[in-house]
Enzyme design. Structure first.
Site, PDB file in Angstrom:
ATOM      1  N   SER A  31      -3.359 -77.497  -5.799  1.00  0.00           N
ATOM      2  CA  SER A  31      -4.063 -77.859  -4.560  1.00  0.00           C
ATOM      3  C   SER A  31      -5.563 -77.677  -4.701  1.00  0.00           C
ATOM      4  O   SER A  31      -6.039 -76.590  -5.050  1.00  0.00           O
ATOM      5  CB  SER A  31      -3.636 -76.931  -3.415  1.00  0.00           C
ATOM      6  OG  SER A  31      -2.426 -77.345  -2.887  1.00  0.00           O
ATOM      7  N   HIS A  62      -3.804 -83.475  -2.865  1.00  0.00           N
ATOM      8  CA  HIS A  62      -2.908 -83.858  -3.961  1.00  0.00           C
ATOM      9  C   HIS A  62      -2.889 -85.366  -4.106  1.00  0.00           C
ATOM     10  O   HIS A  62      -2.261 -86.061  -3.327  1.00  0.00           O
ATOM     11  CB  HIS A  62      -1.485 -83.366  -3.703  1.00  0.00           C
ATOM     12  CG  HIS A  62      -1.312 -81.935  -4.037  1.00  0.00           C
ATOM     13  ND1 HIS A  62      -0.989 -81.489  -5.288  1.00  0.00           N
ATOM     14  CD2 HIS A  62      -1.453 -80.832  -3.286  1.00  0.00           C
ATOM     15  CE1 HIS A  62      -0.920 -80.174  -5.294  1.00  0.00           C
ATOM     16  NE2 HIS A  62      -1.204 -79.760  -4.083  1.00  0.00           N
ATOM     17  N   TYR A  86       8.567 -78.115  -0.291  1.00  0.00           N
ATOM     18  CA  TYR A  86       8.295 -78.022   1.154  1.00  0.00           C
ATOM     19  C   TYR A  86       7.958 -79.370   1.789  1.00  0.00           C
ATOM     20  O   TYR A  86       7.914 -79.490   3.004  1.00  0.00           O
ATOM     21  CB  TYR A  86       7.210 -76.980   1.466  1.00  0.00           C
ATOM     22  CG  TYR A  86       5.803 -77.315   1.021  1.00  0.00           C
ATOM     23  CD1 TYR A  86       5.033 -78.249   1.696  1.00  0.00           C
ATOM     24  CD2 TYR A  86       5.216 -76.679  -0.061  1.00  0.00           C
ATOM     25  CE1 TYR A  86       3.738 -78.541   1.302  1.00  0.00           C
ATOM     26  CE2 TYR A  86       3.930 -76.953  -0.466  1.00  0.00           C
ATOM     27  CZ  TYR A  86       3.190 -77.891   0.222  1.00  0.00           C
ATOM     28  OH  TYR A  86       1.919 -78.181  -0.187  1.00  0.00           O
ATOM     29  N   GLU A  87       7.704 -80.372   0.952  1.00  0.00           N
ATOM     30  CA  GLU A  87       7.491 -81.715   1.502  1.00  0.00           C
ATOM     31  C   GLU A  87       8.826 -82.394   1.792  1.00  0.00           C
ATOM     32  O   GLU A  87       8.850 -83.535   2.249  1.00  0.00           O
ATOM     33  CB  GLU A  87       6.720 -82.577   0.499  1.00  0.00           C
ATOM     34  CG  GLU A  87       5.302 -82.109   0.247  1.00  0.00           C
ATOM     35  CD  GLU A  87       4.653 -82.893  -0.884  1.00  0.00           C
ATOM     36  OE1 GLU A  87       4.128 -83.986  -0.615  1.00  0.00           O
ATOM     37  OE2 GLU A  87       4.674 -82.422  -2.036  1.00  0.00           O
ATOM     38  N   MET A 212       3.699 -71.931  -3.249  1.00  0.00           N
ATOM     39  CA  MET A 212       4.900 -72.745  -2.992  1.00  0.00           C
ATOM     40  C   MET A 212       5.124 -73.817  -4.064  1.00  0.00           C
ATOM     41  O   MET A 212       5.633 -74.901  -3.783  1.00  0.00           O
ATOM     42  CB  MET A 212       4.757 -73.432  -1.636  1.00  0.00           C
ATOM     43  CG  MET A 212       4.534 -72.476  -0.482  1.00  0.00           C
ATOM     44  SD  MET A 212       4.400 -73.408   1.046  1.00  0.00           S
ATOM     45  CE  MET A 212       3.463 -72.285   2.059  1.00  0.00           C
ATOM     46  N   ASN A 236      -6.888 -67.458  -0.593  1.00  0.00           N
ATOM     47  CA  ASN A 236      -6.908 -66.761   0.705  1.00  0.00           C
ATOM     48  C   ASN A 236      -6.208 -65.411   0.575  1.00  0.00           C
ATOM     49  O   ASN A 236      -5.444 -65.196  -0.367  1.00  0.00           O
ATOM     50  CB  ASN A 236      -6.167 -67.603   1.762  1.00  0.00           C
ATOM     51  CG  ASN A 236      -4.754 -67.939   1.305  1.00  0.00           C
ATOM     52  OD1 ASN A 236      -4.538 -68.869   0.520  1.00  0.00           O
ATOM     53  ND2 ASN A 236      -3.788 -67.164   1.753  1.00  0.00           N
ATOM     54  N   HIS A 248      -4.411 -74.702   5.583  1.00  0.00           N
ATOM     55  CA  HIS A 248      -4.547 -75.497   4.359  1.00  0.00           C
ATOM     56  C   HIS A 248      -6.020 -75.810   4.109  1.00  0.00           C
ATOM     57  O   HIS A 248      -6.461 -75.907   2.966  1.00  0.00           O
ATOM     58  CB  HIS A 248      -3.722 -76.780   4.485  1.00  0.00           C
ATOM     59  CG  HIS A 248      -3.658 -77.577   3.199  1.00  0.00           C
ATOM     60  ND1 HIS A 248      -3.109 -77.074   2.034  1.00  0.00           N
ATOM     61  CD2 HIS A 248      -4.111 -78.812   2.891  1.00  0.00           C
ATOM     62  CE1 HIS A 248      -3.200 -77.983   1.076  1.00  0.00           C
ATOM     63  NE2 HIS A 248      -3.812 -79.045   1.568  1.00  0.00           N
TER      64      HIS A 248
HETATM   65  N1  HPA Z   1       1.111 -68.568   0.846  1.00  0.00           N
HETATM   66  C1  HPA Z   1       1.838 -69.523   0.250  1.00  0.00           C
HETATM   67  N2  HPA Z   1       1.294 -70.530  -0.420  1.00  0.00           N
HETATM   68  C2  HPA Z   1      -0.045 -70.568  -0.537  1.00  0.00           C
HETATM   69  C3  HPA Z   1      -0.866 -69.609   0.057  1.00  0.00           C
HETATM   70  C4  HPA Z   1      -0.254 -68.537   0.782  1.00  0.00           C
HETATM   71  O1  HPA Z   1      -0.907 -67.631   1.319  1.00  0.00           O
HETATM   72  N3  HPA Z   1      -2.160 -69.956  -0.242  1.00  0.00           N
HETATM   73  C5  HPA Z   1      -2.101 -71.081  -0.987  1.00  0.00           C
HETATM   74  N4  HPA Z   1      -0.827 -71.469  -1.165  1.00  0.00           N
END
Ligand code: HPA
Length: 273
Positions: A31, A62, A86-87, A212, A236, A248
């Site tokens: 990402s 993406h 997750y998509e 993920m 993050n 995101h």
């Molecule tokens: N959690 C899950 N997936 C992620 C995160 C997160 O904090 N940050 C970037 N992808």
């Protein structure tokens, strides 16, 4: 068991007729890290829209491209954009980049991703070399695409991620004077970010970062003996570690700030391989 070679017959035929060379190394860009592909000289780009049976990524940050590039003389295949569970995609779709890498003869796979920092010493913008994967919650799904493993294949995950490959990555970081944290990556299926309590649990179980993606590709390739390493960009603080709400957009903004050092590191790694 799903017969991937049969399911992706048209896809493989198309790729084999289009590729300029068989790649030695495959790189999957996570990402917000896709810009790397725009800053190198590519030999050929194939849009995933043109590949029969290739799923389209639905996530901002993406893109859907396969680039073939010679980086420091190394034949490299770069996936700009990946396929996430997750998509709503299934495991046999989510492993496609690793499947393609294997079918085209790649012997090394470097998987990159954006991840949340679970380790309290990590901060957004840090790069983390993955020293282990916690991926129990995806193993059963992977079973549906693997044949009954040979004895050797059963043991292949003992070298996941690859220790020799990780050594090269550490050397590259030293040479580029880029600080590289190290830690264990926890795979979460998503689609939502974690709850604060889940993050506490993950830390107790030994996780340093959570994301993920990545493990499905890493395990698939590792199973077949490809040398796999992975680098996470911590975008993050994980859920509960900061008063800010996770988004995101935050992931994309941090990736934007850190992509310069990420690109230097990846180029140096490839030149050392
Ligand atoms: N959690 C899950 N997936 C992620 C995160 C997160 O904090 N940050 C970037 N992808």
């Amino acid at each position: 068991m799903i017969d991937l070679k049969f399911k992706y017959k048209d896809l493989l035929e198309y790729l084999k007729s289009e590729i300029p060379f068989n790649p030695e190394i495959t790189l999957i860009l996570g990402s917000g890290l896709g810009d790397f592909a725009e800053r190198i000289e590519v030999t050929k780009t194939i849009s995933t829209n043109d590949i029969p049976g290739y799923p389209q990524s639905t996530v901002t940050g993406h893109k859907g491209f396969l680039h073939f590039a010679e980086i420091d003389g190394k034949k490299t295949l770069i996936f700009q954009g990946r396929i996430h569970i997750y998509e709503g995609y299934s495991i046999d779709q989510a492993i496609l980049p690793a499947f393609i890498a294997k079918q085209l003869g790649s012997v090394k796979l470097l998987v990159t991703n954006a991840a949340g920092g679970v380790n309290v010493n990590f901060k957004p913008g840090d790069l983390m070399l993955v020293t282990g994967f916690l991926s129990q919650n995806i193993k059963m799904e992977l079973a549906s695409i693997f044949p009954v493993p040979t004895l050797e294949q059963r043991n292949n995950l003992n070298n996941l991620p690859s220790k020799p490959f990780n050594k090269v990555i550490k050397k590259a970081a030293l040479e580029e004077k880029i600080e590289l944290k190290e830690g264990v990556y926890w795979f979460g299926k998503g689609p939502s970010y974690e709850t604060p309590a889940e993050i506490i649990m993950q830390r107790r179980f030994g996780a340093d970062a959570v994301g993920m993606s990545t493990v499905q590709e890493a395990i698939y390739a590792g199973f077949y003996g490809i040398e796999v390493s992975s680098i996470s960009l911590i975008t993050n603080y994980a859920s509960g570690l900061s008063p800010e709400k996770l988004s995101h957009q935050e992931v994309m903004d941090t990736a934007d700030l850190a992509k310069g050092k990420f690109e230097l590191l990846v180029k140096r790694i490839i030149s050392l391989l």
